[in-house]
Design a protein around this motif. Structure first.
Motif, PDB file in Angstrom:
ATOM      1  N   LEU A  34      29.301  41.960  42.247  1.00 32.01           N
ATOM      2  CA  LEU A  34      29.378  41.721  40.858  1.00 32.01           C
ATOM      3  C   LEU A  34      30.506  40.524  40.756  1.00 32.01           C
ATOM      4  O   LEU A  34      31.658  40.887  40.790  1.00 32.01           O
ATOM      5  N   ASN A  35      29.891  39.492  39.814  1.00 39.12           N
ATOM      6  CA  ASN A  35      30.834  38.393  39.470  1.00 39.12           C
ATOM      7  C   ASN A  35      31.429  38.798  37.870  1.00 39.12           C
ATOM      8  O   ASN A  35      30.560  38.837  37.116  1.00 39.12           O
ATOM      9  N   ILE A  36      32.590  39.122  37.892  1.00 44.07           N
ATOM     10  CA  ILE A  36      33.120  39.065  36.498  1.00 44.07           C
ATOM     11  C   ILE A  36      33.878  38.002  36.115  1.00 44.07           C
ATOM     12  O   ILE A  36      34.872  37.492  36.986  1.00 44.07           O
ATOM     13  N   GLY A  37      33.455  37.331  35.045  1.00 41.72           N
ATOM     14  CA  GLY A  37      33.928  36.071  34.516  1.00 41.72           C
ATOM     15  C   GLY A  37      33.191  35.004  35.358  1.00 41.72           C
ATOM     16  O   GLY A  37      32.241  35.327  36.195  1.00 41.72           O
ATOM     17  N   PRO A  38      33.612  33.657  35.614  1.00 44.94           N
ATOM     18  CA  PRO A  38      34.824  33.119  34.886  1.00 44.94           C
ATOM     19  C   PRO A  38      34.642  33.079  33.402  1.00 44.94           C
ATOM     20  O   PRO A  38      35.660  32.966  32.566  1.00 44.94           O
ATOM     21  N   GLN A  39      33.415  33.045  32.855  1.00 45.94           N
ATOM     22  CA  GLN A  39      33.168  33.264  31.267  1.00 45.94           C
ATOM     23  C   GLN A  39      33.336  34.547  30.725  1.00 45.94           C
ATOM     24  O   GLN A  39      32.139  35.005  30.530  1.00 45.94           O
ATOM     25  N   HIS A  40      34.114  35.374  30.748  1.00 46.68           N
ATOM     26  CA  HIS A  40      34.237  36.740  30.427  1.00 46.68           C
ATOM     27  C   HIS A  40      35.306  36.920  29.493  1.00 46.68           C
ATOM     28  O   HIS A  40      36.362  36.538  29.666  1.00 46.68           O
ATOM     29  N   PRO A  41      34.873  37.370  28.270  1.00 49.13           N
ATOM     30  CA  PRO A  41      36.080  37.601  27.265  1.00 49.13           C
ATOM     31  C   PRO A  41      37.363  38.331  27.478  1.00 49.13           C
ATOM     32  O   PRO A  41      38.511  38.122  27.016  1.00 49.13           O
ATOM     33  N   SER A  42      37.061  39.223  28.447  1.00 50.59           N
ATOM     34  CA  SER A  42      38.273  40.047  28.680  1.00 50.59           C
ATOM     35  C   SER A  42      39.198  39.502  29.882  1.00 50.59           C
ATOM     36  O   SER A  42      40.139  40.028  30.082  1.00 50.59           O
ATOM     37  N   THR A  43      38.959  38.558  30.566  1.00 49.83           N
ATOM     38  CA  THR A  43      39.570  37.790  31.524  1.00 49.83           C
ATOM     39  C   THR A  43      40.729  36.960  30.862  1.00 49.83           C
ATOM     40  O   THR A  43      41.190  36.186  31.691  1.00 49.83           O
ATOM     41  N   HIS A  44      40.687  36.941  29.785  1.00 47.14           N
ATOM     42  CA  HIS A  44      41.825  35.961  29.067  1.00 47.14           C
ATOM     43  C   HIS A  44      41.751  34.643  29.376  1.00 47.14           C
ATOM     44  O   HIS A  44      42.811  33.788  29.587  1.00 47.14           O
ATOM     45  N   GLY A  45      40.469  34.025  29.568  1.00 45.69           N
ATOM     46  CA  GLY A  45      40.358  32.646  30.123  1.00 45.69           C
ATOM     47  C   GLY A  45      39.364  32.743  31.227  1.00 45.69           C
ATOM     48  O   GLY A  45      38.380  33.226  30.982  1.00 45.69           O
ATOM     49  N   VAL A  46      39.785  31.719  32.150  1.00 42.90           N
ATOM     50  CA  VAL A  46      38.549  31.544  33.135  1.00 42.90           C
ATOM     51  C   VAL A  46      39.234  32.268  34.553  1.00 42.90           C
ATOM     52  O   VAL A  46      39.264  31.167  35.497  1.00 42.90           O
ATOM     53  N   LEU A  47      39.212  33.580  34.520  1.00 45.08           N
ATOM     54  CA  LEU A  47      39.558  34.255  36.006  1.00 45.08           C
ATOM     55  C   LEU A  47      38.038  34.720  36.292  1.00 45.08           C
ATOM     56  O   LEU A  47      37.438  35.162  35.605  1.00 45.08           O
ATOM     57  N   ARG A  48      37.986  34.331  37.468  1.00 43.61           N
ATOM     58  CA  ARG A  48      36.719  35.070  38.166  1.00 43.61           C
ATOM     59  C   ARG A  48      37.082  36.130  39.061  1.00 43.61           C
ATOM     60  O   ARG A  48      37.925  35.772  39.992  1.00 43.61           O
ATOM     61  N   LEU A  49      36.515  37.185  38.964  1.00 41.51           N
ATOM     62  CA  LEU A  49      36.865  38.472  39.850  1.00 41.51           C
ATOM     63  C   LEU A  49      35.329  38.525  40.665  1.00 41.51           C
ATOM     64  O   LEU A  49      34.300  38.655  40.095  1.00 41.51           O
ATOM     65  N   VAL A  50      35.398  38.470  42.297  1.00 44.22           N
ATOM     66  CA  VAL A  50      34.164  38.762  42.811  1.00 44.22           C
ATOM     67  C   VAL A  50      34.588  40.381  43.222  1.00 44.22           C
ATOM     68  O   VAL A  50      35.243  40.228  44.057  1.00 44.22           O
ATOM     69  N   ALA A  51      33.717  40.978  42.623  1.00 44.30           N
ATOM     70  CA  ALA A  51      33.864  42.423  43.123  1.00 44.30           C
ATOM     71  C   ALA A  51      32.626  43.003  43.831  1.00 44.30           C
ATOM     72  O   ALA A  51      31.643  42.662  43.387  1.00 44.30           O
ATOM     73  N   THR A  52      33.094  43.731  44.948  1.00 46.31           N
ATOM     74  CA  THR A  52      32.138  44.495  45.642  1.00 46.31           C
ATOM     75  C   THR A  52      32.032  46.007  45.189  1.00 46.31           C
ATOM     76  O   THR A  52      33.281  46.553  45.297  1.00 46.31           O
ATOM     77  N   VAL A  53      31.055  46.238  44.425  1.00 44.83           N
ATOM     78  CA  VAL A  53      30.989  47.609  43.738  1.00 44.83           C
ATOM     79  C   VAL A  53      29.884  48.693  44.350  1.00 44.83           C
ATOM     80  O   VAL A  53      28.837  47.985  45.021  1.00 44.83           O
ATOM     81  N   ALA A  54      30.275  49.708  44.733  1.00 47.87           N
ATOM     82  CA  ALA A  54      29.547  50.739  44.954  1.00 47.87           C
ATOM     83  C   ALA A  54      29.056  51.748  43.855  1.00 47.87           C
ATOM     84  O   ALA A  54      30.001  52.469  43.630  1.00 47.87           O
ATOM     85  N   GLY A  55      27.972  51.615  43.427  1.00 49.36           N
ATOM     86  CA  GLY A  55      27.891  52.275  41.985  1.00 49.36           C
ATOM     87  C   GLY A  55      28.585  51.941  40.965  1.00 49.36           C
ATOM     88  O   GLY A  55      28.956  50.532  40.797  1.00 49.36           O
ATOM     89  N   GLU A  56      29.372  52.789  40.508  1.00 53.68           N
ATOM     90  CA  GLU A  56      30.539  52.315  39.414  1.00 53.68           C
ATOM     91  C   GLU A  56      31.729  52.228  40.115  1.00 53.68           C
ATOM     92  O   GLU A  56      32.819  51.993  39.269  1.00 53.68           O
ATOM     93  N   ARG A  57      32.047  52.438  41.304  1.00 57.33           N
ATOM     94  CA  ARG A  57      33.420  52.230  41.921  1.00 57.33           C
ATOM     95  C   ARG A  57      33.598  51.020  42.569  1.00 57.33           C
ATOM     96  O   ARG A  57      32.438  50.329  43.004  1.00 57.33           O
ATOM     97  N   VAL A  58      34.815  50.260  42.435  1.00 54.49           N
ATOM     98  CA  VAL A  58      34.889  48.937  42.813  1.00 54.49           C
ATOM     99  C   VAL A  58      35.448  49.072  44.282  1.00 54.49           C
ATOM    100  O   VAL A  58      36.413  49.915  44.522  1.00 54.49           O
TER     101      VAL A  58
END
Lengths: 399, 173
Positions: free
Chosen positions: A30-54
């Protein structure tokens, strides 16, 4: 040889296996960002999620890299002061302090007492402004937009005072090597005319500090006392003290984990030792404590400002420095307590008008290191809460 | 996969369930009854302080085309051109003097970062800060203010504010 009964058994096993495979979903990236309002700018988080858990998170930064360290190599010291305001735009003035102090130490100049006190007052004002921004953005990320209005209302008073002295709300560009330089309304006649704090500043500061304390009480009721906020923050994103030290956290994030380390008490870049204030620490290191530390720090900053305003020394605002500023050969590292943590500048001077190399150690960048560890095993909605509680600005991360 | 972590500290639970929520709502309600602190912008305006860095005004008479401001500008947004004219000698038999005349003085406010270095380095009091801020334009090209426009801003430059307390004796070296 398999009997029909056996085959039936086998088929049953297969169907069961198919069902369990269906339930055991694959990990999703799951890519959170870089255009996400809660990342305070342009931070991109590449999250590997298993269901609801990161499962794991990798922060990708650099979307806002502006090359400050390189820009500083081709600019004079006065121009860099205007530039470093923009590194962490929420606390512009506090960024200038370590740079100017480092250059002053290389030159062997010390700012006069009054200038140092004015620097201190304005740094603490920017700390209040920064923490009020945190107290409006953090609940907003949790889904509560109301505290934003209260926090910004009082922040406006502080910014008005800053603007009255420096002429700028966000980017004061106020420090000069050897002192401070209040921006003048009347052109360069300021050279012959003394420019100091404008009339009504001290009175206005006292009133603003009362208002800030008042809004702190309000926000404490509104945010920290709120059961929903408590459920979203208490025990979530816990950062133990040893891990915080291991990951080189600094500033309020470190103090929320219970480590009483404050550069204002350790270093002597500004005369903090004259004033009486406490280093706020909290025991748990969770989101709630990180929020709480900042709220208490606003009160401590208000306390420092009130003391400083009461005992403001007289005297000149500028030490004697040559008109063309040339910094002698050498290198110097000065770190200061930025509202977000430790900010330091390592200046290497080749003896000219421009530095040979400037290394910037910014607080947000170093505080982000802990993200993969902190977010591992968190729920996806908590990711945003934990991100918000770390209080970073992407300009400060990428520079 | 997940490392179980728990907070060991005390939990701030209020005695009455929902009391914290109620207190927050009460604050919202009280604020609802207060007068708003915002101003309705185009109708009423806030007055910026005298030192506010809004726009740069130019005094053409004072400018000697020395180019200091253009050289010190961190983002090189000041464009100056000038030419020299011969002036007749002040007294008969004297030496003819040359004087610089300003042809072009443009500040590109689309590039300007409002640091105030140009105002500060000007040795002849030709540049001033004005708190005027209403000069937004529809295109970037309109933000390039020429000599005439910069001179118009001169009328909006306020007197420097009165100072607080004791006067410092040092001032600028």
């Amino acid at each position: 040889m398999t009997t029909p009964a056996d085959r039936h058994l086998l088929a049953m096993h297969r169907s069961e296996a198919a069902v369990s495979v269906e339930l055991q979903t694959e990990d999703m990236v799951l890519n959170i960002g870089p255009q996400h309002p809660s990342t305070h700018g342009v931070l991109r988080l590449v999250a590997t999620v298993a269901g609801e858990r990161v499962r794991s998170v990798q922060p990708v930064m650099g979307y806002m890299h502006r090359g400050y360290e390189k820009l500083a190599e081709v600019r004079t010291y006065a121009q860099i002061t205007a530039l470093v305001n923009r590194i962490d735009w929420v606390s512009g003035f506090a960024n200038e302090i370590p740079f100017i102090v480092a250059a002053e130490r290389l030159m062997g100049v010390e700012a006069p007492e009054r200038a140092q006190c004015i620097r201190l007052i304005l740094t603490e004002m920017f700390r209040i402004s920064n923490h009020l921004i945190f107290l409006c953005s953090f609940p907003a990320e949790l889904g509560a937009p109301t505290p934003l209005m209260y926090a910004l209302r009082e922040r406006e008073r502080v910014l008005d005072l800053i603007e009255g002295v420096t002429g700028g709300r966000f980017h004061p560009n106020f420090n000069r090597i050897g002192g401070v330089k209040p921006a003048a309304g009347g052109g360069s006649t300021q050279r012959t005319r003394a420019q100091d704090l404008p009339k009504g500043f001290i009175e206005g500061t006292r009133r603003a500090m009362t208002a800030v304390r008042h809004v702190c009480d309000d926000l404490e009721n509104l945010v920290l006392g709120n059961e929903i906020v408590q459920q979203r923050t208490i025990g979530i994103g816990v950062l133990p003290a040893d891990k915080a030290v291991e990951y080189a956290m600094s500033g309020p994030n470190l103090r929320a984990s219970g480590v009483p380390f404050d550069l204002r008490k350790v270093e002597d870049y500004l005369p903090y030792d004259r004033f009486d204030f406490d280093v706020v620490t909290m025991p748990n290191g969770d989101n709630y404590d990180r929020c709480r530390v900042r709220l208490e720090e606003i009160r401590q900053s208000a306390r420092i400002i009130e003391q400083a305003v009461d005992s403001l020394p007289g005297g000149p605002l500028q030490a004697k420095v040559p008109r063309v500023i040339k910094v002698p050969k050498g290198e110097c590292y000065v770190r200061a307590e930025n509202p977000k943590g430790e900010m330091g500048y390592h200046i290497v001077s080749g003896g000219g008008r421009r530095p040979y190399r400037v290394k910037i150690r910014s607080a947000s960048f170093c505080n982000l290191q802990v993200l993969p560890w902190l977010l591992e095993g968190a729920l996806i909605p908590d990711v945003i809460a934990i991100l918000g509680s770390l209080d970073f600005v992407l300009g400060d991360v990428d520079r | 996969m997940s490392i179980p972590r728990s907070s060991s500290g005390k939990r701030l639970r209020s005695v009455v369930p929902g009391w914290g929520l109620f207190k927050g709502m009460w604050l919202t309600f009280r604020t609802f009854l207060r007068k708003p602190v915002t101003v309705m912008y185009p109708v009423e305006k806030e007055i910026p302080p005298e030192r506010a860095r809004g726009v740069i005004a130019l005094d053409v008479e004072a400018c000697t085309v020395c180019m200091l401001c253009a050289r010190e500008c961190p983002d090189w947004c000041i464009y100056i051109e000038g030419h020299k004219v011969q002036q007749p000698p002040a007294e008969p038999g004297g030496r003819a003097r040359t004087r610089s005349v300003l042809d072009r003085f443009d500040i590109d406010f689309a590039l300007c970062m409002f640091c105030g270095i140009c105002v500060e380095v000007c040795p002849f009091d030709a540049l001033f800060w004005s708190p005027e801020y209403e000069y937004s334009a529809e295109s970037l090209a309109d933000l390039l203010h020429g000599k005439e426009r910069l001179t118009q801003w001169l009328a909006t430059v306020p007197e420097p504010p009165a100072l607080e307390g004791s006067e410092p004796e040092g001032g600028e070296p």
